[in-house]
Design a protein around this motif. Structure first.
Motif, PDB file in Angstrom:
ATOM      1  N   LYS B 162       0.843  -1.113   0.112  1.00  0.00           N
ATOM      2  CA  LYS B 162       0.105   0.128  -0.023  1.00  0.00           C
ATOM      3  C   LYS B 162       0.842   1.283  -0.033  1.00  0.00           C
ATOM      4  CE  LYS B 162      -3.655   2.212   2.662  1.00  0.00           C
ATOM      5  NZ  LYS B 162      -4.716   2.418   1.768  1.00  0.00           N
ATOM      6  N   ILE B 163       2.022   1.182   0.878  1.00  0.00           N
ATOM      7  CA  ILE B 163       2.778   2.431   1.041  1.00  0.00           C
ATOM      8  C   ILE B 163       3.126   3.029  -0.379  1.00  0.00           C
ATOM      9  CG2 ILE B 163       5.059   1.380   1.435  1.00  0.00           C
ATOM     10  CD1 ILE B 163       5.184   3.358   3.779  1.00  0.00           C
ATOM     11  N   GLU B 167      -1.044   5.395  -1.698  1.00  0.00           N
ATOM     12  CA  GLU B 167      -0.852   5.924  -0.411  1.00  0.00           C
ATOM     13  C   GLU B 167      -0.249   7.383  -0.835  1.00  0.00           C
ATOM     14  OE1 GLU B 167      -1.134   5.340   3.430  1.00  0.00           O
ATOM     15  OE2 GLU B 167      -1.053   7.389   2.612  1.00  0.00           O
ATOM     16  N   LYS B 169       0.347   9.902   0.721  1.00  0.00           N
ATOM     17  CA  LYS B 169       1.374  10.374   1.912  1.00  0.00           C
ATOM     18  C   LYS B 169       2.744  10.610   1.353  1.00  0.00           C
ATOM     19  CE  LYS B 169       2.510   9.151   6.615  1.00  0.00           C
ATOM     20  NZ  LYS B 169       2.298   8.261   7.499  1.00  0.00           N
TER      21      LYS B 169
END
Lengths: 303, 359
Positions: B162-163, B167, B169
């Motif tokens: 996911k990162i 994502e 972020k």
């Protein structure tokens, strides 16, 4: 010199190595690729020429046309920038003192002594976030901040220098292409400008035309063959390039050259790769036909 | 030779005689190659992928001189051998490429009786789905695909695809690999499917998630994610464990993790391509590599996980306990080996990849 017609044996002896080279190492492989573009894969390693047009049809699907279109405009922008940069350089070399000319021409072709891959990696070191260009900018920035803060202009500056993101976008690809291909533009321009009869320029100036009118109405038309040659020499290899977009481009930097490269490697679909290559070939032929047309019309300097 | 005489230079006649002798020498050696192999071996390997003295040690032991050529990726290896073996005796294909080459009839079956050191191979590697019964290959090194990251810039654990895939972020600070199979494979794994799936539905979902999150990705890096991490260009890079390991030594701030959803488990193998000019020597070479001490020396140099049980016994605790070399068993259990997905599957993947990169 006597005409070759009088001595055909000598002509054929002299011409045969070149002809052999051209046929064996250029036309024959090209013909094989052309045949392959009408073929179908029959197994992992084999294909059969069936006369199918499916590879060409597939290459006309929107996603490939979109990539082709993108390759064309990136190459076009790079070519125009090359022309704008190269014209003054070529002019400068022509009008430089005779003893400087060889050295200046040498400087133009000097980058060819270094492998393209290494030059491209060097560009990465220059342009990346923590690269030499950003270091230089940061140095200038802190210098300016140091100078301007005492006189109350410090408000224009952030707390810290924010490095520019110059890599991994279309701009980086164009910069990379320009860097690689500028010499291909300089050399034909130099050749035409060098043979330009300067009395025409003098005549134009004597008759009252300004410098800029002389440039655009006399110099440019008369050097048009060189400009067209330069454009072709830059535009066509740009169109097929894959290394530069691969290394400098971002996530949507794929050019048609990358797609072709992938068909011959990872995707293992040589017939489709051949069809895509020949689409580029047809575009090239079109450009050359255009050049021939221009050359016929133009009264400029022949090269 | 009159080395000291400044006037010495070979006469043209002498040169011609010399080249004539060379030509004769070549034809003789090919004629006798059948009965007794000349003491030569052509090894086609990845760069920096052998022990420092391995080839010299082999020559010392057997008198066979090894000439090593290098390839950059499996595609190059395959393309080089596709139109016929140009003279290589031992090659190092990765498992899915090996499978494709076996199916294409490009690999010679091994004679196990000539490789007694096969008994040194670790239990899980004794057999393989991509080469049942190890008829064509022996394992050389293995590893994982995962995420290399800059510890100081990442909050929390790096434990999911996911990162990097879903994502915002870390937008603009992520690099993914530059090829269809591994990027799409990671997305498939994230969605809970098989890394090797070629189901059009599942591929479609993977494609959608990759396109939707493309804005977060800085670059699809062709295997130089470790350099991007080191230079600070990105903080998260999808990469091979070995590549990240190489830079972890110099930069303590770099870490490596295999996502808990699982990932790709790759295995590089030693195989003999059909048409190899020195098959006897090739078997001897493979047997030599599988020797415990030899294998340990190689693993020490290149720092990849060895599938050689005898070599493992000789390795340091530091090497054996490094999670970037040997990930935890529960993560390994979720990983899959890449399989050859067939020509149609390859095409589906490639077309999806074209759409992703053009989007």
């Amino acid at each position: 010199m006597e005409s070759w017609r009088k001595n055909p044996a000598v002509f054929w002896i002299l011409a045969s190595p070149g002809t052999f080279w051209l046929i064996a190492f250029f036309l024959l492989p090209l013909a094989l690729i052309w045949l392959m573009s009408f073929g179908e894969k029959t197994s992992i390693t084999a294909y059969e020429v069936t006369g199918t047009l499916s590879n060409y049809l597939r290459s006309f699907s929107p996603v490939y046309l979109q990539i082709l279109w993108k390759s064309i405009w990136i190459s076009a922008v790079a070519t125009v920038i090359c022309l704008v940069i190269a014209y003054p350089i070529a002019f400068g070399i022509v009008f430089a003192p005779a003893r400087w000319k060889p050295l200046l021409l040498l400087l133009v072709i000097l980058p060819f002594w270094i492998n393209l891959l290494i030059r491209t990696y060097a560009l990465i070191a220059v342009f990346r976030t923590r690269g030499y260009l950003n270091f230089t900018l940061e140095w200038l920035w802190s210098g300016a901040k140091w100078l301007l803060t005492p006189i109350g202009l410090g408000g224009f500056f952030n707390e810290r220098f924010v490095p520019y993101e110059m890599l991994y976008n279309n701009g980086a690809v164009i910069a990379g292409l320009v860097y690689v291909f500028v010499p291909f533009m300089v050399l034909p321009l130099y050749a035409t400008i060098d043979r330009l009869d300067r009395s025409y320029l003098e005549a134009s100036l004597d008759l009252g035309a300004s410098q800029s009118t002389t440039f655009f109405r006399v110099t440019v038309p008369m050097t048009m063959p060189g400009i067209i040659s330069g454009i072709i020499l830059v535009f066509i290899p740009c169109l097929g390039s894959f290394l530069t977009p691969d290394l400098l481009g971002g996530t949507n930097a794929t050019m048609i050259g990358n797609i072709i490269e992938r068909q011959f490697k990872a995707a293992n679909d040589w017939p489709f790769g051949a069809a895509l290559s020949f689409l580029l070939m047809y575009a090239t032929f079109g450009a050359l036909a255009l050049r021939a047309l221009f050359a016929k019309r133009s009264r400029g300097v022949d090269i | 030779m009159h080395i000291n005489s400044p006037r010495f230079r070979p006469s043209r006649r002498g040169f011609l005689l010399g080249s004539g002798a060379l030509a004769v020498g070549l034809s003789v050696s090919t004629r006798f190659a059948r009965s007794e192999e000349e003491k030569k071996l052509n090894f086609y390997n990845w760069d920096t992928y052998i022990g420092e003295t391995t080839l010299a040690d082999f020559q010392k032991e057997t008198g066979i001189e090894v000439k090593m050529d290098l390839f950059a990726d499996n595609d190059e290896l395959f393309a080089k051998l596709k139109e016929g073996n140009p003279g290589y005796d031992v090659i190092v294909p990765t498992n899915d490429n090996l499978e494709r080459m076996i199916l294409a009839g490009m690999i010679m079956p091994l004679d196990h009786s000539k490789i007694p050191n096969m008994s040194n191979i670790d239990e899980p590697f004794k057999d393989a789905t991509f080469d049942p019964g190890r008829k064509h290959s022996v394992p050389y090194m293995w590893g994982t695909l995962g995420i290399g990251y800059r510890k100081s810039k990442i909050e929390g654990a790096v434990d999911s695809w996911k990162i990097v895939l879903d994502e915002p972020k870390y937008a603009g600070r992520i690099s993914l690999l530059g090829d269809a199979a591994n990027v799409i494979g990671a997305a498939l794994k994230y969605l809970g499917y098989s890394f090797n799936s070629i189901s059009p539905d599942e591929l479609k979902k993977a494609e959608e998630i990759l396109i939707a999150n493309k804005k977060n990705i800085k670059v699809y890096a062709d295997d130089n994610g470790q350099d991007l991490l080191v230079s600070g260009e990105v903080d998260l890079a999808q990469e091979w464990n070995g590549d990240i390991l190489q830079v972890m030594g110099d930069d303590q701030d770099i870490g490596y993790a295999v996502p808990t959803e699982g990932s790709l488990l790759w295995q590089d193998t030693l195989a003999i391509p059909k048409g190899a000019p020195h098959p006897e020597n090739a078997h001897a070479f493979i047997n030599f590599i599988l020797n415990g001490e030899v294998g340990a020396k190689i693993a020490e140099t290149i720092q990849y996980a060895t599938p050689n049980a005898a070599a493992k016994k000789l390795m340091s605790k530091e090497y054996l306990d490094n999670p970037a070399i040997f990930p935890p068993p529960e993560v390994i259990a979720k990983c899959e080996a890449g399989i050859y997905v067939g020509e149609e599957g390859t095409r589906l993947r490639d077309e999806a990849w074209t759409r992703i990169t053009a989007a």
